[in-house]
Design a protein around this motif. Structure first.
Motif, PDB file in Angstrom:
ATOM      1  N   ASP A  77     -10.053 -54.512 -48.990  1.00  0.00           N
ATOM      2  CA  ASP A  77     -10.666 -55.943 -49.064  1.00  0.00           C
ATOM      3  C   ASP A  77      -9.963 -56.990 -49.850  1.00  0.00           C
ATOM      4  OD1 ASP A  77     -12.728 -54.816 -47.561  1.00  0.00           O
ATOM      5  OD2 ASP A  77     -14.266 -54.962 -48.957  1.00  0.00           O
ATOM      6  N   LYS A  78      -8.999 -56.574 -50.771  1.00  0.00           N
ATOM      7  CA  LYS A  78      -8.228 -57.616 -51.486  1.00  0.00           C
ATOM      8  C   LYS A  78      -6.898 -57.557 -51.299  1.00  0.00           C
ATOM      9  CE  LYS A  78     -11.212 -56.911 -55.741  1.00  0.00           C
ATOM     10  NZ  LYS A  78     -11.195 -56.552 -57.465  1.00  0.00           N
ATOM     11  N   ASP A 128       1.491 -53.682 -53.354  1.00  0.00           N
ATOM     12  CA  ASP A 128       0.952 -54.975 -53.459  1.00  0.00           C
ATOM     13  C   ASP A 128       1.939 -55.997 -52.596  1.00  0.00           C
ATOM     14  OD1 ASP A 128      -0.042 -57.580 -54.366  1.00  0.00           O
ATOM     15  OD2 ASP A 128       0.097 -57.043 -56.668  1.00  0.00           O
ATOM     16  N   SER A 132      -4.250 -62.218 -50.868  1.00  0.00           N
ATOM     17  CA  SER A 132      -5.671 -62.137 -51.631  1.00  0.00           C
ATOM     18  C   SER A 132      -6.748 -61.361 -51.063  1.00  0.00           C
ATOM     19  CB  SER A 132      -5.794 -63.628 -52.001  1.00  0.00           C
ATOM     20  OG  SER A 132      -5.906 -64.309 -50.967  1.00  0.00           O
ATOM     21  N   SER A 133      -6.418 -61.172 -49.683  1.00  0.00           N
ATOM     22  CA  SER A 133      -7.512 -60.799 -48.796  1.00  0.00           C
ATOM     23  C   SER A 133      -7.053 -59.598 -47.797  1.00  0.00           C
ATOM     24  CB  SER A 133      -8.250 -61.893 -48.413  1.00  0.00           C
ATOM     25  OG  SER A 133      -7.649 -62.361 -47.215  1.00  0.00           O
TER      26      SER A 133
END
Length: 332
Positions: A77-78, A128, A132-133
């Protein structure tokens, strides 16, 4: 006197082409070899085969185009990415490394908080990409996309540091051999194979189609010359290694002895290699149809499957010298 083609080596080592996605490196290699051989073709699995015709025995040379990678399996989700390995990926080497996807998206590999470094494993790692989503991440990356380690290729007078030396260096040696060689009595097939890192798959199908009389793989091998390293009689800078065995092949005495004979006759330094793990394209070639006597010419390499695989310039140059003699002369 041969001078290392640094620009070509850099281009090969930094071209994105993990296993199963070899299109870009195949295009680079084809442009280098198409004017040096009689025909170039791509088989059904994606192997690039450059045929230099001769009236003698069929000799298949094979270096794999692919390299290791990471395939996205889940986006949370992030916007963090979970992944599976394509080939041998080490968790300890991967932490904090940069990666790049085919579309140019760049990320860094992070790790969950661990109570002990002993708990480090691939399923504790994530990529990463700065999203942000989940929605933002999905605008850049899809499930099944593959990234590779992202670092520079650095070359000085003595050594080369680069990602994907395994096995772009084998491909480089084959390309430069085609440029340096003179006439050969052999019927030569230079195979730039796919999917070696996931099970020697390309070499298996290429060998079946070519049906060679002899096979020689070009690949990296480990060294035993680092502090408290593995007990292995191969070191950087002492010449190309002529393989005796690894986990995929017991090299045929006829091919192994021919390689040693050519090294001695031409005053080319060499080492004998017994590798107690791993394998090369010869592991697939020698089992083709009713069997193919096969060997391996190995380039000593430190830090295999890392972002900075290291070879000695002298070993690369001597590998080219030796391969030239191997293709110009007949295996008796």
């Amino acid at each position: 006197m041969y001078t290392l083609n640094k620009e070509l080596l850099k281009k090969l080592c930094t071209t994105y082409s993990p296993a199963g996605n070899e299109e870009k490196i195949r295009s680079v290699i084809e442009s280098e070899v198409k004017d040096l051989v009689d025909e170039v073709y791509t088989d059904a699995l994606g192997n690039l085969i450059a045929h230099k015709k001769g009236n003698g025995k069929k000799l298949m040379l094979s270096g794999h185009m692919d390299h290791i990678g990471l395939m996205v399996t889940y986006i949370d989700d992030k916007g963090f990415l979970r992944f599976a390995n394509i080939g041998g990926i080490s968790p300890s080497i991967s932490v904090s490394q940069r990666v790049i996807f085919e579309n140019g998206t760049i990320g860094v590999i992070g790790t969950e908080k661990l109570d002990s470094i002993k708990d480090l494993s691939l399923d504790k790692l994530f990529i990463d990409i700065g999203a942000s989503s989940k929605e933002e991440a999905e605008e850049m990356i899809s499930i099944g996309d593959v990234c590779v380690y992202y670092s520079e290729c650095l070359i000085d007078d003595k050594k080369v540091f680069a990602p994907a030396m395994d096995d772009r260096i084998g491909c480089f040696v084959m390309i430069e051999t085609l440029k340096q060689m003179k006439e050969s009595k052999n019927d030569l097939y230079f195979v730039f194979s796919v999917q070696e890192e996931v099970g020697l798959r390309g070499a298996k199908t290429a060998a079946y189609g070519i049906d060679p009389d002899f096979g020689i793989a070009l690949d990296v091998t480990a060294t035993g010359d680092t502090p408290k390293g593995i007990k292995m009689a191969v070191k950087l800078g002492a010449g190309p290694a002529i393989k005796i065995k690894d986990n995929s092949v017991l090299c045929h005495p006829k091919v192994k002895n021919f390689m040693i004979e050519q090294a001695k006759k031409n005053d080319i330094p060499y080492q004998l290699e017994v590798l107690e793990f791993g394998g090369t394209d010869s592991g697939a070639i020698h089992l083709t149809k009713s069997g193919v006597p096969s060997g391996v010419l190995s380039i000593p390499t430190r830090y295999i499957h890392s972002t900075n695989e290291m070879c000695a310039v002298s070993d690369i140059e001597n590998s080219i010298k030796l391969l030239v003699k191997l293709v110009e002369n007949e295996i008796e």
